[in-house]
Design an enzyme around this catalytic site. Structure first.
Site, PDB file in Angstrom:
ATOM      1  N   ARG A 197      -6.681  11.572  -5.780  1.00  0.00           N
ATOM      2  CA  ARG A 197      -7.949  10.867  -5.581  1.00  0.00           C
ATOM      3  C   ARG A 197      -9.112  11.852  -5.652  1.00  0.00           C
ATOM      4  O   ARG A 197     -10.154  11.547  -6.242  1.00  0.00           O
ATOM      5  CB  ARG A 197      -7.938  10.140  -4.244  1.00  0.00           C
ATOM      6  CG  ARG A 197      -9.113   9.205  -4.065  1.00  0.00           C
ATOM      7  CD  ARG A 197      -9.078   8.657  -2.648  1.00  0.00           C
ATOM      8  NE  ARG A 197     -10.124   7.710  -2.365  1.00  0.00           N
ATOM      9  CZ  ARG A 197     -11.408   8.027  -2.193  1.00  0.00           C
ATOM     10  NH1 ARG A 197     -11.799   9.284  -2.309  1.00  0.00           N
ATOM     11  NH2 ARG A 197     -12.287   7.091  -1.931  1.00  0.00           N
TER      12      ARG A 197
ATOM     13  N   TYR B 256     -14.953 -11.607   0.083  1.00  0.00           N
ATOM     14  CA  TYR B 256     -15.675 -10.362  -0.224  1.00  0.00           C
ATOM     15  C   TYR B 256     -16.914 -10.629  -1.081  1.00  0.00           C
ATOM     16  O   TYR B 256     -17.947  -9.986  -0.916  1.00  0.00           O
ATOM     17  CB  TYR B 256     -14.752  -9.376  -0.947  1.00  0.00           C
ATOM     18  CG  TYR B 256     -13.683  -8.796  -0.054  1.00  0.00           C
ATOM     19  CD1 TYR B 256     -13.957  -7.706   0.769  1.00  0.00           C
ATOM     20  CD2 TYR B 256     -12.403  -9.334  -0.008  1.00  0.00           C
ATOM     21  CE1 TYR B 256     -12.983  -7.174   1.606  1.00  0.00           C
ATOM     22  CE2 TYR B 256     -11.421  -8.810   0.822  1.00  0.00           C
ATOM     23  CZ  TYR B 256     -11.725  -7.729   1.625  1.00  0.00           C
ATOM     24  OH  TYR B 256     -10.769  -7.208   2.458  1.00  0.00           O
TER      25      TYR B 256
ATOM     26  N   ARG C 214       0.821  -1.219   0.000  1.00  0.00           N
ATOM     27  CA  ARG C 214       0.000   0.000   0.000  1.00  0.00           C
ATOM     28  C   ARG C 214       0.858   1.274   0.000  1.00  0.00           C
ATOM     29  O   ARG C 214       0.466   2.273   0.611  1.00  0.00           O
ATOM     30  CB  ARG C 214      -0.955   0.026   1.198  1.00  0.00           C
ATOM     31  CG  ARG C 214      -1.996  -1.092   1.187  1.00  0.00           C
ATOM     32  CD  ARG C 214      -3.093  -0.781   0.188  1.00  0.00           C
ATOM     33  NE  ARG C 214      -4.109  -1.814   0.168  1.00  0.00           N
ATOM     34  CZ  ARG C 214      -5.246  -1.753   0.861  1.00  0.00           C
ATOM     35  NH1 ARG C 214      -5.503  -0.710   1.602  1.00  0.00           N
ATOM     36  NH2 ARG C 214      -6.111  -2.711   0.773  1.00  0.00           N
TER      37      ARG C 214
ATOM     38  N   ASP D   5      -6.809  -2.442  -7.351  1.00  0.00           N
ATOM     39  CA  ASP D   5      -7.316  -3.113  -6.158  1.00  0.00           C
ATOM     40  C   ASP D   5      -7.600  -4.570  -6.488  1.00  0.00           C
ATOM     41  O   ASP D   5      -7.904  -4.892  -7.634  1.00  0.00           O
ATOM     42  CB  ASP D   5      -8.590  -2.433  -5.647  1.00  0.00           C
ATOM     43  CG  ASP D   5      -8.883  -2.863  -4.213  1.00  0.00           C
ATOM     44  OD1 ASP D   5      -8.290  -2.266  -3.310  1.00  0.00           O
ATOM     45  OD2 ASP D   5      -9.663  -3.800  -4.010  1.00  0.00           O
TER      46      ASP D   5
ATOM     47  N   ARG E  54      -3.462   6.555   1.081  1.00  0.00           N
ATOM     48  CA  ARG E  54      -3.999   7.719   1.785  1.00  0.00           C
ATOM     49  C   ARG E  54      -3.070   8.403   2.769  1.00  0.00           C
ATOM     50  O   ARG E  54      -3.354   9.518   3.196  1.00  0.00           O
ATOM     51  CB  ARG E  54      -5.303   7.324   2.500  1.00  0.00           C
ATOM     52  CG  ARG E  54      -6.459   7.187   1.533  1.00  0.00           C
ATOM     53  CD  ARG E  54      -7.696   6.706   2.223  1.00  0.00           C
ATOM     54  NE  ARG E  54      -7.514   5.331   2.672  1.00  0.00           N
ATOM     55  CZ  ARG E  54      -8.442   4.622   3.312  1.00  0.00           C
ATOM     56  NH1 ARG E  54      -9.605   5.179   3.601  1.00  0.00           N
ATOM     57  NH2 ARG E  54      -8.210   3.381   3.666  1.00  0.00           N
TER      58      ARG E  54
END
Ligand code: 1CP
Length: 353
Positions: free
Chosen positions: A40, A154, A27, A77, A31
């Site tokens: 973003r 998921y 990652r 992703d 963020r």
């Protein structure tokens, strides 16, 4: 053979000699970086960012402008694959990823078309090709996908889960249906990763974030088996060079010996395993990647440096180690603390080579 200014990441994956321990960070584009948040915002949404090759390329390169990372990782992703299979991925504020149409019956699983994944993901392939071009041979590009088990969690739960109750009931009550789903996902992921290699990815990582939620026997049956199937189908050479594969099962420390036999070149470790002990167990067979606790990035730069030192000395002398976190960097981290980690690896690791 393709020329690279810095190939210590690819060399360490093959346990070949290096001048210092290579590093990247799971990652690493994300963020915690203000420039990521700005791009973003420009994209409007997370999926807007993933589906725009120019912006995906920009955020892939952002951490490399700040830090001496030895590899870039494609910005995308793992959940783009289920999205391409028709489940309708969206991100709701504060809730994480969700699917509009989670899998709720055997008929829906039977209807999934594994070929759709690769054909619907041209935007990822365009990003891979563009990133490779923009890297200009500086460092290698890592492509990635989720493991079939992690994707299935998921797809069946409809989003993130704490106990995996639905997906585990499917696995335990209707194993044939679960195996059909995992087999289809393995096919999709194998084709998708092969396509990333064709478009320029130089190493691959399979993220098995939720494999560690399974019992020993269930891990082999529902997770490791399908990662092994994927690896068997992958092209292992491109542009005259090996395309190494890294398998990362979070919580997989107790199964290292079996994971090291799945055909991968490297095994990712979370922070709960001592890397020196892991090396003693499997280090003659695979490269090891890891494994600083990501929450240590909240500690002082001095404490971070001490932790890096401890991990490097635990692994000891010689190649076959890629420094990384034991899981992804979290949003609130101070970018200067990442710099402290990177500087420590760059300054302290040459002594081990
Ligand atoms: O709002 C935002 O900007 C979204 C945050 C975000 C980011 C930056 C998500 C949503 N995904 C990503 C990028 C991402 N995801 C990368 C980029 C490359 C990099 O810099 O490393 C990668 C490799 C992933 C992989 C990923 N997505 C995994 C496996 C690795 C891991 O961290 O365990 C998983 C489980 C996901 C699902 C996902 N996507 C996003 C979030 C917040 C999550 C996790 C949800 C959960 O905890 O269940």
């Amino acid at each position: 053979m393709v020329s690279l200014e810095n190939d210590r990441f690819l060399r360490a994956l093959m346990c070949e000699p290096v001048d210092r321990t290579p590093l990247w960070m799971m990652r690493q584009a994300g963020r915690y970086l203000p420039e990521y948040r700005a791009t973003r915002a420009e994209a409007g949404s997370f999926m807007g960012l993933c589906t725009n090759p120019e912006l995906a390329c920009e955020v892939t390169l952002q951490p490399l402008r700040r830090y001496a990372m030895d590899a870039a990782i494609l910005f995308s992703d793992i959940l783009t694959v289920p999205d391409a299979l028709g489940l309708g991925l969206y991100f709701s504020e504060g809730e994480g990823p969700r699917f509009e149409r989670p899998l709720s019956s055997a008929a829906e699983i039977d209807a999934l078309d594994p070929e759709r994944a690769a054909s619907e993901l041209d935007y990822v392939m365009d990003a891979v090709a563009l990133i490779r071009k923009e890297l200009k041979g500086s460092v290698p590009l890592i492509g990635f996908a989720g493991s079939p088990w992690t994707l299935a969690t998921y797809m069946v739960e409809g989003g993130s889960s704490k106990d995996f109750a639905k997906v585990k009931s499917l696995a335990f009550n209707e194993p044939a249906v679960m195996h059909q789903l995992l087999g289809k996902l393995a096919k999709s992921v194998a084709v998708y990763l092969a396509e990333q290699v064709r478009c320029g990815a130089q190493a691959l990582q399979i993220f098995d974030t939720w494999g560690g939620s399974l019992s020993h026997a269930a891990y082999r049956e529902f997770s490791l088996r399908y990662m092994t199937e994927i690896i068997e189908q992958l092209p292992r050479e491109a542009e005259g060079r090996r395309v190494p594969v890294i398998v990362f099962t979070k919580g997989g420390g107790q199964w290292l010996e079996t994971i090291a036999d799945c055909g991968a070149d490297a095994v990712g470790l979370d922070w709960t395993t001592d890397i020196g002990e892991a090396r003693a167990r499997v280090g003659d067979r695979v490269c090891l990647q890891g494994n600083m606790d990501p929450t240590l990035l909240n500690a002082s730069p001095e404490r971070i440096r001490a932790e890096v030192d401890q991990i490097l000395s635990s692994f000891g002398a010689g190649s076959g180690h890629i420094f990384n976190l034991g899981h992804g960097v979290t949003p609130g981290i101070d970018p200067d603390h990442v710099a402290a980690m990177v500087d420590a690896v760059v300054e302290l690791s040459p002594a081990y080579h």
